[in-house]
Write a protein that holds these residues in place. Structure first.
Motif, PDB file in Angstrom:
ATOM      1  N   ILE A  18      50.702  26.956  37.026  1.00  0.00           N
ATOM      2  CA  ILE A  18      50.416  27.381  35.610  1.00  0.00           C
ATOM      3  C   ILE A  18      49.993  28.926  35.850  1.00  0.00           C
ATOM      4  N   SER A  19      50.186  29.493  34.635  1.00  0.00           N
ATOM      5  CA  SER A  19      49.934  30.926  34.459  1.00  0.00           C
ATOM      6  C   SER A  19      49.020  31.366  33.126  1.00  0.00           C
ATOM      7  N   VAL A  20      47.972  31.998  33.393  1.00  0.00           N
ATOM      8  CA  VAL A  20      47.209  32.380  31.973  1.00  0.00           C
ATOM      9  C   VAL A  20      47.108  33.785  31.947  1.00  0.00           C
ATOM     10  N   ASP A  21      47.057  34.628  30.816  1.00  0.00           N
ATOM     11  CA  ASP A  21      46.773  35.772  30.674  1.00  0.00           C
ATOM     12  C   ASP A  21      45.332  36.037  30.365  1.00  0.00           C
ATOM     13  N   VAL A  22      44.614  37.238  30.784  1.00  0.00           N
ATOM     14  CA  VAL A  22      43.405  37.304  30.470  1.00  0.00           C
ATOM     15  C   VAL A  22      43.097  38.551  29.200  1.00  0.00           C
ATOM     16  N   PRO A  23      42.407  38.103  28.303  1.00  0.00           N
ATOM     17  CA  PRO A  23      42.282  39.096  27.132  1.00  0.00           C
ATOM     18  C   PRO A  23      41.691  40.343  27.867  1.00  0.00           C
ATOM     19  N   LEU A  24      42.463  41.443  27.510  1.00  0.00           N
ATOM     20  CA  LEU A  24      41.924  42.695  28.083  1.00  0.00           C
ATOM     21  C   LEU A  24      41.333  43.119  29.551  1.00  0.00           C
ATOM     22  N   GLY A  25      42.026  41.828  30.300  1.00  0.00           N
ATOM     23  CA  GLY A  25      41.769  41.888  31.791  1.00  0.00           C
ATOM     24  C   GLY A  25      40.367  41.709  32.154  1.00  0.00           C
ATOM     25  N   ARG A  26      39.556  41.263  31.173  1.00  0.00           N
ATOM     26  CA  ARG A  26      38.134  41.210  31.506  1.00  0.00           C
ATOM     27  C   ARG A  26      37.446  39.716  31.565  1.00  0.00           C
ATOM     28  N   LEU A  27      37.165  39.223  32.713  1.00  0.00           N
ATOM     29  CA  LEU A  27      36.694  37.678  32.960  1.00  0.00           C
ATOM     30  C   LEU A  27      35.216  37.614  33.206  1.00  0.00           C
ATOM     31  N   THR A  28      34.755  36.790  32.457  1.00  0.00           N
ATOM     32  CA  THR A  28      33.158  36.344  32.491  1.00  0.00           C
ATOM     33  C   THR A  28      33.116  35.531  33.687  1.00  0.00           C
ATOM     34  N   PRO A  29      31.956  35.374  34.236  1.00  0.00           N
ATOM     35  CA  PRO A  29      31.723  34.637  35.706  1.00  0.00           C
ATOM     36  C   PRO A  29      31.892  33.017  35.192  1.00  0.00           C
ATOM     37  N   ALA A  30      31.787  32.666  33.857  1.00  0.00           N
ATOM     38  CA  ALA A  30      32.439  31.322  33.783  1.00  0.00           C
ATOM     39  C   ALA A  30      33.602  30.951  33.740  1.00  0.00           C
ATOM     40  N   GLN A  31      34.418  32.129  33.300  1.00  0.00           N
ATOM     41  CA  GLN A  31      36.132  31.962  33.201  1.00  0.00           C
ATOM     42  C   GLN A  31      36.310  32.055  34.811  1.00  0.00           C
ATOM     43  N   TRP A  32      35.897  32.799  35.485  1.00  0.00           N
ATOM     44  CA  TRP A  32      36.217  32.895  36.916  1.00  0.00           C
ATOM     45  C   TRP A  32      36.052  31.615  37.759  1.00  0.00           C
ATOM     46  N   ARG A  33      34.619  31.259  37.392  1.00  0.00           N
ATOM     47  CA  ARG A  33      34.454  29.929  38.160  1.00  0.00           C
ATOM     48  C   ARG A  33      35.400  28.939  37.717  1.00  0.00           C
ATOM     49  N   LEU A  34      35.882  28.703  36.474  1.00  0.00           N
ATOM     50  CA  LEU A  34      36.849  27.706  36.242  1.00  0.00           C
ATOM     51  C   LEU A  34      38.012  28.076  36.707  1.00  0.00           C
ATOM     52  N   LEU A  35      38.564  29.018  36.937  1.00  0.00           N
ATOM     53  CA  LEU A  35      39.898  29.441  37.589  1.00  0.00           C
ATOM     54  C   LEU A  35      39.849  28.976  39.026  1.00  0.00           C
ATOM     55  N   THR A  36      38.932  29.283  39.574  1.00  0.00           N
ATOM     56  CA  THR A  36      38.412  28.944  41.166  1.00  0.00           C
ATOM     57  C   THR A  36      38.573  27.698  41.394  1.00  0.00           C
ATOM     58  N   LYS A  37      37.763  26.742  40.414  1.00  0.00           N
ATOM     59  CA  LYS A  37      37.787  25.507  40.422  1.00  0.00           C
ATOM     60  C   LYS A  37      38.802  24.644  40.182  1.00  0.00           C
ATOM     61  N   THR A  38      40.020  25.122  39.483  1.00  0.00           N
ATOM     62  CA  THR A  38      41.155  24.902  39.159  1.00  0.00           C
ATOM     63  C   THR A  38      42.106  24.898  40.536  1.00  0.00           C
ATOM     64  N   ALA A  39      41.961  26.322  41.069  1.00  0.00           N
ATOM     65  CA  ALA A  39      42.734  26.519  42.369  1.00  0.00           C
ATOM     66  C   ALA A  39      42.318  25.399  43.285  1.00  0.00           C
ATOM     67  N   ARG A  40      40.979  25.356  43.632  1.00  0.00           N
ATOM     68  CA  ARG A  40      40.664  24.443  44.495  1.00  0.00           C
ATOM     69  C   ARG A  40      41.252  23.020  44.396  1.00  0.00           C
TER      70      ARG A  40
END
Length: 432
Positions: free
Chosen positions: A271-293
């Motif tokens: 799956i692919s997502v784009d990041v609004p203005l390339g800026r990730l909050t800690p919650a968004q980064w954690r969710l992406l990492t959890k999804t990857a795991r």
């Protein structure tokens, strides 16, 4: 304690000419911090954009411990940490080294490698072998430590996405071999696939020798006759040392890149997502990492400020559920999002040179999805601007100038807009 770096030179697009060496390399890294208005900035190189979930955790830990907690994606698939204390350098380097994100102190700014983010996921060739070998060769070469932080390698799986970025050295998968492109030349050399990474490093070393007299940072900065000689020298050396490299063949570089569309890819294999203005909050980064795991333990950061999650999505529903959660977190998961294709530099108040809070203005002007991407810049330097064709919105002392850019050419009829509603309408019309 790490010293803050001086301001970087303007891009050739905004300066109207090549960027030549006028002093030390000013590109930020993790061992050289950049002083910004919102604190120090570190740029962590992530070759090929490939991160394990553990390394992604380490980046977030660094952002939360030393900075403002957010992670910013760059146009080369790297990560910037902002709001740092200028005195955190030693502890930051220790954390990143322990996580395997800083394998060589002398080469950390030379590890600029972009790779096709969908490689190996949709029937295209995998590039992981090339990536690990090239990164190892760069870090093991004393000469490569002299490459500027602007010099870029690209590994393209044959679809032409990162080949369009105008890297200094590009390897392109082609059947059972590969093609080597030096700079933006339309000619490429055919070589055995196994010789690709070594040929890429050889090309970089040949560039360094050619750049001594010209003061060039990148291949495109070399005089025309010198640039042509670099290609000839690389081919001759490949033939001499390995009997490799066929004659030059014409293969024009793609002028426009096609980033992965937000959503599922393959069967789905990713799956692919784009990041609004390339800026990730800690919650968004954690969710992406959890999804990857959960689905494969890997994240691939793209040069278009997006993230691909390769994985074992056994059913379409698995991918749909993951995308639904990421959409709820504020990420772009479908091509019809109003935020698709919208980018901006950090702007004011993060950058002292910015004339405007372009991120807020970009958000206020978000409208219908456009055919072309749009990039908002707070000053004429246009830090992080796209490649190819896009709508260029630049803050000036008189307002915002909206122009259509194709390659290195900007529409000379660009108009300046002052009224926010008029500006939004002009951007929407230009994107259409």
């Amino acid at each position: 304690m790490l010293a803050a770096m001086p301001d970087s030179a303007p891009s050739p697009l905004s300066a109207g000419g090549p960027a030549l060496r006028g002093g030390g390399d000013a590109c930020p890294g993790t061992l050289r911090l950049h002083r910004a208005d919102d604190g120090a900035l570190a740029r962590v190189r992530v070759p090929g954009g490939v991160l394990s979930a553990d390394r992604a955790d380490a980046l977030l830990a660094a952002a939360e411990r030393f900075g403002d907690g957010e992670l910013h994606l760059t146009s080369r698939g790297n990560v910037q940490l902002r709001g740092l204390d200028a005195a955190c350098g030693g502890a930051l380097a220790e954390l990143l080294t322990a996580a395997g994100l800083l394998p060589s102190a002398t080469h950390e700014r030379a590890r600029n490698i972009v790779a096709s983010p969908l490689a190996g996921l949709d029937g295209s060739p995998a590039l992981s072998g090339w990536l690990s070998e090239l990164d190892g060769l760069v870090c093991g070469s004393a000469a490569a430590a002299s490459l500027s932080g602007r010099f870029l390698f690209a590994l393209d799986d044959g679809r032409g996405d990162v080949d369009a970025l105008g890297a200094d050295v590009t390897l392109i998968a082609a059947g059972d071999g590969c093609l080597l492109r030096i700079g933006a030349e339309d000619e490429v050399f055919r070589i055995p696939a196994g010789d690709g990474p070594r040929a890429a490093l050889l090309a970089a070393g040949t560039f360094l020798r050619a750049a001594r007299d010209s003061g060039a940072w990148r291949v495109k900065d070399l005089p025309d006759e010198v640039r042509a000689a670099v290609g000839a020298d690389v081919r001759a050396e490949l033939v001499r040392t390995a009997g490799a490299a066929g004659p030059a063949v014409r293969r024009p570089r793609p002028r426009t890149a096609a980033p992965p569309a937000p959503g599922p890819h393959g069967s789905p294999d990713a799956i692919s997502v784009d990041v609004p203005l390339g800026r990730l909050t800690p919650a968004q980064w954690r969710l992406l990492t959890k999804t990857a795991r959960r689905h494969g333990d890997e994240l691939r950061l793209t040069p278009w400020r997006g993230i691909v999650v390769p994985g074992a999505f056994r059913r379409p529903k698995d991918a749909a559920d993951a995308l639904g959660a990421l959409a709820a977190a504020g990420l772009i998961t479908a091509p019809d999002s109003p935020w698709a294709g919208v980018g901006a530099c950090i702007g004011h108040p993060g950058c002292a040179k910015s004339l405007s809070d372009v991120r807020a203005e970009a958000g206020a002007a978000v409208g219908p999805v456009g055919r072309l991407p749009v990039y908002w810049s707070g000053c004429e330097r246009r830090c992080g601007h796209p490649h190819g064709e896009w709508i260029d919105v630049v803050a000036t002392p008189d307002g915002h100038r909206v122009a259509h850019v194709r390659g290195e050419h900007r529409d000379p009829r660009a108009a300046v807009r002052n009224d926010p509603a008029e500006l939004a309408a002009a951007v929407a019309a230009a994107r259409a």
